[in-house]
Motif scaffolding. Sequence first.
Motif, short mmCIF file in Angstrom:
data_model
loop_
_atom_site.label_atom_id
_atom_site.label_comp_id
_atom_site.label_asym_id
_atom_site.label_seq_id
_atom_site.Cartn_x
_atom_site.Cartn_y
_atom_site.Cartn_z
N ARG A 1 0.61 -1.31 0.09
CA ARG A 1 -0.25 0.29 -0.22
C ARG A 1 0.92 1.00 -0.16
N VAL A 2 2.12 1.29 0.90
CA VAL A 2 3.14 2.37 0.82
C VAL A 2 3.10 2.45 -0.63
N GLY A 3 3.75 1.86 -1.05
CA GLY A 3 4.15 2.24 -2.40
C GLY A 3 3.11 2.31 -3.43
N GLU A 4 2.57 2.24 -3.80
CA GLU A 4 1.00 2.61 -3.71
C GLU A 4 0.46 4.64 -4.20
N VAL A 5 1.04 4.34 -2.69
CA VAL A 5 0.15 5.69 -1.94
C VAL A 5 1.37 6.37 -3.01
N GLU A 6 2.99 6.70 -2.69
CA GLU A 6 3.73 6.93 -3.09
C GLU A 6 3.81 7.57 -4.46
N GLN A 7 3.52 5.94 -5.42
CA GLN A 7 3.06 6.79 -6.50
C GLN A 7 2.41 7.86 -6.67
N LEU A 8 0.94 7.59 -6.36
CA LEU A 8 0.19 8.53 -6.47
C LEU A 8 0.44 10.02 -5.83
N ILE A 9 0.65 9.75 -4.64
CA ILE A 9 1.46 11.33 -3.82
C ILE A 9 2.38 12.12 -5.39
N VAL A 10 3.27 11.02 -5.56
CA VAL A 10 4.48 11.84 -6.91
C VAL A 10 3.13 12.17 -8.18
N LYS A 11 2.60 11.40 -8.22
CA LYS A 11 1.86 11.92 -9.89
C LYS A 11 0.73 12.83 -9.76
N HIS A 12 0.77 13.87 -7.91
CA HIS A 12 0.06 14.49 -7.47
C HIS A 12 -1.24 13.78 -7.79
N GLN A 13 -1.63 13.29 -7.35
CA GLN A 13 -3.12 12.47 -7.70
C GLN A 13 -3.13 12.08 -5.99
N TYR A 14 -3.64 13.48 -4.84
CA TYR A 14 -4.40 13.41 -3.58
C TYR A 14 -5.13 12.52 -2.87
N GLU A 15 -6.26 12.68 -3.92
CA GLU A 15 -7.62 12.41 -3.89
C GLU A 15 -7.67 10.74 -3.97
N GLN A 16 -6.73 10.23 -4.31
CA GLN A 16 -7.23 8.67 -4.82
C GLN A 16 -6.06 8.28 -3.28
N ALA A 17 -4.73 8.92 -3.60
CA ALA A 17 -3.64 8.56 -2.37
C ALA A 17 -4.52 8.38 -1.45
N LEU A 18 -5.65 9.86 -0.73
CA LEU A 18 -6.05 10.38 0.46
C LEU A 18 -7.33 8.39 0.76
N GLN A 19 -8.31 8.26 -0.49
CA GLN A 19 -8.69 7.25 -0.53
C GLN A 19 -7.87 5.71 0.17
N MET A 20 -7.04 5.65 -0.79
CA MET A 20 -6.32 4.19 -0.40
C MET A 20 -5.87 4.22 0.97
N LEU A 21 -4.99 5.38 1.64
CA LEU A 21 -4.71 5.68 3.32
C LEU A 21 -6.42 5.04 3.38
N ASP A 22 -7.50 5.75 3.11
CA ASP A 22 -8.63 4.82 4.34
C ASP A 22 -8.76 4.41 4.62
N GLN B 1 -0.25 9.60 9.65
CA GLN B 1 0.85 10.59 9.09
C GLN B 1 1.24 10.97 8.20
N MET B 2 0.73 9.43 7.46
CA MET B 2 1.15 10.50 5.23
C MET B 2 -0.24 10.98 4.87
N LYS B 3 -1.12 10.69 5.00
CA LYS B 3 -2.40 12.07 5.21
C LYS B 3 -1.93 13.42 5.22
N VAL B 4 -0.97 13.39 6.40
CA VAL B 4 -0.62 14.77 6.89
C VAL B 4 -0.26 15.46 6.27
N ASP B 5 0.61 14.64 5.16
CA ASP B 5 1.94 14.95 4.64
C ASP B 5 1.23 15.67 3.23
N ILE B 6 0.42 14.81 2.66
CA ILE B 6 -0.30 14.84 1.59
C ILE B 6 -1.55 16.41 1.65
N TYR B 7 -1.83 16.94 2.85
CA TYR B 7 -2.77 17.65 3.92
C TYR B 7 -1.79 18.70 3.03
N GLU B 8 -0.06 18.91 3.77
CA GLU B 8 0.43 19.70 4.19
C GLU B 8 0.20 20.79 2.12
#
Length: 195
Positions: A117-138, A158-165
């Motif tokens: 999951r971490v790898g997938e979320v990190e890839q979404l963050i790099v692509k600025h696909q924050y909403e999908q990353a947040l959904q995956m974190l939820d 904590q990853m959600k905090v990073d995204i919200y920032e």
Amino acid sequence: YAVCEIAESLIKEASRNLSVSAERKRKLLNELRELMASDVLQNYDYCDTNDLMIQVNLQIQNPDETLNLLDELLEEYHSSYNLYEFVLKKIHVLCSMGRQSDARKVISKYIHLPEIRVGEVEQLIVKHQYEQALQMLDEGIQIAQKGNYSGTELKWLQMKVDIYEKMNDKFSLIMCYRQMFVREGGTLEYYHQLK
């Protein structure tokens, strides 16, 4: 321990050496499989025999045979703490073969593992696909709560905090810190973030 490192290095070198016959390499592979089954190597941390086996297999066998080995290891270690290592190796082999759709299926099957999951979320963050990353974190938070894995839940928060920032979303950031504050029983670190 040093002897094991030397042996590991020699095995890898032999598997890559073009002057070593294919028959001898197959014999090496079979002996390595027997060693892997040995209690001595499994019960003590002399070397990562599973990783060595996969590396040698990739040198000696074709990728499909390596995938078969990985499937065997995934089955054998299905409830092991290091299952994710075999999953990552399988994804890597599939991608190196150009089989991205099969790799995606493996990711989907094992997305419940935090390391995947971490790898997938990190890839979404790099692509600025924050909403999908947040959904995956939820989704990860829900899994962690069901399994009572508070450390994993805190990691997702904590990853959600990073995204919200990154999104400069102050309201969601405060809500997330509040959730972390409650989850950790009133830790001062999160209290200061709420102020």
